[in-house]
Design an enzyme around this catalytic site. Sequence first.
Site, mmCIF file in Angstrom:
data_model
loop_
_atom_site.group_PDB
_atom_site.id
_atom_site.type_symbol
_atom_site.label_atom_id
_atom_site.label_comp_id
_atom_site.label_asym_id
_atom_site.label_seq_id
_atom_site.Cartn_x
_atom_site.Cartn_y
_atom_site.Cartn_z
ATOM 1 N N LYS A 124 -3.242 -10.959 2.975
ATOM 2 C CA LYS A 124 -2.466 -10.241 3.982
ATOM 3 C C LYS A 124 -2.156 -11.154 5.159
ATOM 4 O O LYS A 124 -2.905 -12.094 5.425
ATOM 5 C CB LYS A 124 -3.288 -9.041 4.503
ATOM 6 C CG LYS A 124 -3.427 -7.890 3.535
ATOM 7 C CD LYS A 124 -4.215 -6.752 4.151
ATOM 8 C CE LYS A 124 -4.381 -5.594 3.177
ATOM 9 N NZ LYS A 124 -3.112 -4.920 2.841
ATOM 10 N N ARG A 148 -6.424 0.896 -6.217
ATOM 11 C CA ARG A 148 -6.219 1.588 -7.496
ATOM 12 C C ARG A 148 -7.106 1.009 -8.588
ATOM 13 O O ARG A 148 -7.467 1.697 -9.542
ATOM 14 C CB ARG A 148 -4.726 1.537 -7.864
ATOM 15 C CG ARG A 148 -4.177 0.145 -8.020
ATOM 16 C CD ARG A 148 -2.657 0.088 -7.920
ATOM 17 N NE ARG A 148 -2.172 0.162 -6.547
ATOM 18 C CZ ARG A 148 -0.885 0.125 -6.198
ATOM 19 N NH1 ARG A 148 0.049 0.052 -7.132
ATOM 20 N NH2 ARG A 148 -0.530 0.183 -4.936
HETATM 21 N N1 BES Z 1 -5.593 -0.895 2.007
HETATM 22 C C1 BES Z 1 -4.230 -1.185 1.725
HETATM 23 C C2 BES Z 1 -3.298 -0.043 2.145
HETATM 24 C C3 BES Z 1 -3.040 0.113 3.613
HETATM 25 C C4 BES Z 1 -2.138 -0.695 4.255
HETATM 26 C C5 BES Z 1 -3.662 1.108 4.309
HETATM 27 C C6 BES Z 1 -1.881 -0.515 5.604
HETATM 28 C C7 BES Z 1 -3.403 1.277 5.640
HETATM 29 C C8 BES Z 1 -2.508 0.472 6.303
HETATM 30 C C9 BES Z 1 -4.033 -1.392 0.247
HETATM 31 O O1 BES Z 1 -5.095 -1.960 -0.437
HETATM 32 C C10 BES Z 1 -2.875 -2.313 0.089
HETATM 33 O O2 BES Z 1 -2.998 -3.439 0.473
HETATM 34 N N2 BES Z 1 -1.793 -1.815 -0.474
HETATM 35 C C11 BES Z 1 -0.617 -2.572 -0.637
HETATM 36 C C12 BES Z 1 -0.074 -2.291 -2.021
HETATM 37 C C13 BES Z 1 1.022 -3.223 -2.438
HETATM 38 C C14 BES Z 1 0.474 -4.618 -2.648
HETATM 39 C C15 BES Z 1 1.637 -2.706 -3.705
HETATM 40 C C16 BES Z 1 0.383 -2.169 0.436
HETATM 41 O O3 BES Z 1 0.422 -0.983 0.800
HETATM 42 O O4 BES Z 1 1.064 -3.045 0.953
HETATM 43 MN MN MN Z 2 -5.038 -4.068 -0.407
#
Ligand code: BES
Ligand code: MN
Length: 486
Positions: free
Chosen positions: A270, A344
């Site tokens: 990230k 997931r």
């Molecule tokens: N924990 C995150 C989701 C999230 C993001 C929660 C921002 C709260 C605020 C999750 O694990 C994630 O990183 N999801 C990705 C999925 C994507 C790679 C398909 C996302 O939401 O960007």
């Molecule tokens: Mn994630």
Amino acid sequence: MDFRTIPPGAGGLAAMATDALLVVLAGTSRPDGLDTALATLLDAVVEAGDFEFKAGSTVVLHRPAGVAAARVVFVAMPAATAAAWRKAVHAGVAAIRSGGAKSVVIGSVGGAAIDDVLAEATVAAVHDATYTYRRTKPSAPAASRLDSVRLACDKAAAKRVDEGLVRGQAIAAGVLLARELANRPANHCTPSDLADEARTLGKAHGLKVEVLDRKDAEKLGMGAFLAVAQGSEQPPRFIVARWNGGRKGDAPVVLVGKGITFDTGGISIKPAAEMDEMKFDMGGAASVLGALRALAGMKARVNVVGIVPACENMPSGRAVKPGDVVTSLSGQTIEILNTDAEGRLILCDALTYAERFEPAAVVDVATLTGACVIALGHHRTGLFTPDDALAAELLAAGERALDPAWRMPLDDEYDEALKSNFADMGNVGPRAGGAITAAMFLKRFTRKLRWAHLDIAGTAWKSGPAKGATGRPVPLLVHFALARAR
Ligand code: BES
Ligand code: MN
Ligand code: ZN
């Protein structure tokens, strides 16, 4: 905090001896039924321009004439809903929380009579307004001195209101636990710490707690969960906590909570900005433990199993790489195209594990997608389920608990996005509809279950100056389980 009902005596609210008298005024002008002394005070503050009959308007008066209370707090509540009541009580308590008041009497004038729903909302509002996170900031201003709350209501209503206060306090304890755990930084809330918290909770409240470690997960074949965990120095924990308040043999409700104690994204790392907020990525786990705390606290007559797969999502020489294919507990293979779609992966193995409990229903709770935040913002939790009856139950529980959700679609067409040439499925689809494809991924592991998924990415915590966990959706989960109690 001690919550009780109190009958308004012959003298009415004005005669109540208390450190603070909080008067919630329903409607858009001075309501009928206010004692003369209070009416005089109210007219004066309105006249002076210090108070309006608009949501959020509050005024605090010290040692006002003709009133037994040391302070009077007027709060406006133009809308006649339980949510407005909760906001009004919150605003009123916030106005005095840092002061010297230890006791408060809360009265409603001009609005609906206090019932169990408003009683529950009162407890939630008071706790919300007085909670301070201190664990890693012991210097934080001392918690509020408030320790006694009396809700003024007629004798006839007192029994129901008392029930609401009791239920509200159990729920509030669950919400506090969820907030507390989610607020803890990742170095103070590792998977092992979460497991220890679950064990402590079990001892204190009569839950059966079992914790599986990496070896156990390997033996079972939880390839998806272990793939996420493998990049971290912190060993994974797979927590199973059971509340058996129902009849023996009654099919349990299973709650599955995403327990990523920190989500760096892994190799699909990230950006740095706001990455600290990914300590909240175990908000689902925290809410499942909070709901169990609440249900055990009220000795709810229902069987509930909480399942929490807990690990960190880290990049390292051992971390899972984009394109790696793993075999899930269900036997289905997954091409991990994006290591940041890790929630997931840990949930799918937990859902398969849930089958062994032959549950009446399974609800997973997860801070799963940024896309859900884009879709619904921070007010409503995303609800996904192919089961209309289960959807109705969860939506109703959310409304009742003032912890609302909104149903999202799960058409088969969305499943196309998960096709892979190298495994039974990929773990991500395109950006568009990201919250839905995440749910479609989970759906592939629920063939044998009555299942619903709650995406709480937008509701489990707040960013900005009031950054912190909300404890949601503990109230929704508790009411969902209670509605199924015998
Ligand atoms: N924990 C995150 C989701 C999230 C993001 C929660 C921002 C709260 C605020 C999750 O694990 C994630 O990183 N999801 C990705 C999925 C994507 C790679 C398909 C996302 O939401 O960007
Ligand atoms: Mn994630
Ligand atoms: Zn995550």
